[in-house]
Scaffold this active site. Structure first.
Site, short mmCIF file in Angstrom:
data_model
loop_
_atom_site.label_atom_id
_atom_site.label_comp_id
_atom_site.label_asym_id
_atom_site.label_seq_id
_atom_site.Cartn_x
_atom_site.Cartn_y
_atom_site.Cartn_z
N ALA A 197 -43.62 13.96 -54.93
CA ALA A 197 -44.85 14.67 -54.58
C ALA A 197 -44.48 15.87 -53.70
CB ALA A 197 -45.81 13.74 -53.85
N GLY B 256 -43.30 10.21 -56.57
CA GLY B 256 -44.38 10.42 -57.52
C GLY B 256 -43.90 10.64 -58.93
N GLU C 70 -43.26 7.26 -60.33
CA GLU C 70 -44.57 6.66 -60.56
C GLU C 70 -45.24 7.24 -61.80
OE1 GLU C 70 -46.35 5.54 -56.24
OE2 GLU C 70 -45.64 7.60 -56.43
N GLU D 260 -39.84 6.85 -50.62
CA GLU D 260 -40.87 7.20 -49.64
C GLU D 260 -40.60 6.66 -48.24
OE1 GLU D 260 -42.99 7.42 -53.66
OE2 GLU D 260 -41.42 6.20 -52.74
#
Length: 261
Positions: free
Chosen positions: A67, A112, A115, A135
């Site tokens: 992200a 992300g 994911e 993360e």
């Protein structure tokens, strides 16, 4: 069709090639990119000419390297929850799409990005691909479904290890763990593999394919009885013209001509 600035959207004979196009940022997912992915999938849902989707990243370094940290750094508890829920909703739309979606992971799939790949129905990786949920290095945890889907795909113990250490794994290790379906030497062969799979699926009954996706996803929905979903879906198939065509074609020893009806 909406004009996009952070993704590329191309329909090639019924197969959409959706490319995250921020190579200077290693294709990091910012809010605008997520909104464009959401809009793209609304078009994919509605366009009957689309039979399947390949999601990949621009360039040769990254699928999606994570992200956008500059956005995450500004989050508070209140807007962080909304930030997470928004990403989860968009990724759920990918996971629940009735058309097969394959992630072509061509480099780093971190945070992300990992994911996003896991929200797709399958993953084809290039040999240089790397997967991870780092993360915890930022003092946070995955927010777009990483703790859930990684556990579903590779099991509790290994998911805990990867989510708590933040370690990256290779494409081959990801395949051994069940995170990746196929590993190809480079992007060209990976695209060919994705197209091969999607063309094979496209030759089957479209309504049945959508119901297979529903039933498999029901395995992980605690509020749904997957066996009952399967029985209901099996029964629903028998009302379709495709069912009649498929069984008749088998009995007549010919190839079925499915129309999604």
């Amino acid at each position: 069709m909406t004009a996009y600035s952070n993704i590329l959207f191309e329909n090639k004979d019924g197969i959409v090639h959706l490319t995250i196009n921020r190579p200077d940022k290693l294709n990091a997912l910012n809010i605008k990119t997520l909104e464009e992915i959401k809009d793209a999938f609304e078009n994919i849902y509605d366009d009957s000419s689309i039979q399947g989707v390949i999601i990949t990243g621009a360039g040769e370094k990254a699928f999606v390297a994570g992200a956008d940290i500059s956005e995450i750094a500004e989050l508070s508890e209140v807007n962080a929850r909304k930030f997470s829920e928004n990403g989860q909703e968009i990724f759920a739309a990918i996971e629940n799409c009735h058309k097969p979606v394959i992630a072509l992971v061509n480099g780093f799939a971190l945070g992300g990005g990992c994911e996003l790949s896991m929200a797709c129905h399958m993953r084809v990786a290039t040999a240089n691909a790397r997967f991870g949920q780092p993360e915890v290095n930022l003092g946070i945890i995955p927010g777009y479904g990483g703790t859930q889907r990684l556990t579903q795909l590779i099991g509790k113990a290994k998911s805990l290890e990867l989510n708590m250490t933040g370690d990256m794994i290779s494409a081959e290790e990801a395949k051994t763990l069940g995170l990746v379906n196929h590993v190809e030497v480079d992007g060209e062969s990976a695209i060919a593999k994705c197209e091969e799979i999607l063309k094979k699926i496209a030759s089957k009954a479209p309504l049945a394919i959508g119901l297979v996706i529903d039933c498999v996803n029901a395995v992980y929905n605690e509020q749904e009885n997957g066996y009952q979903t399967e029985a209901n879906s099996f029964a629903a198939c028998t009302k379709t013209a495709d069912f009649k065509e498929g069984t008749q074609a088998f009995l007549e020893k010919r190839k079925a001509n499915f129309k999604g009806e």
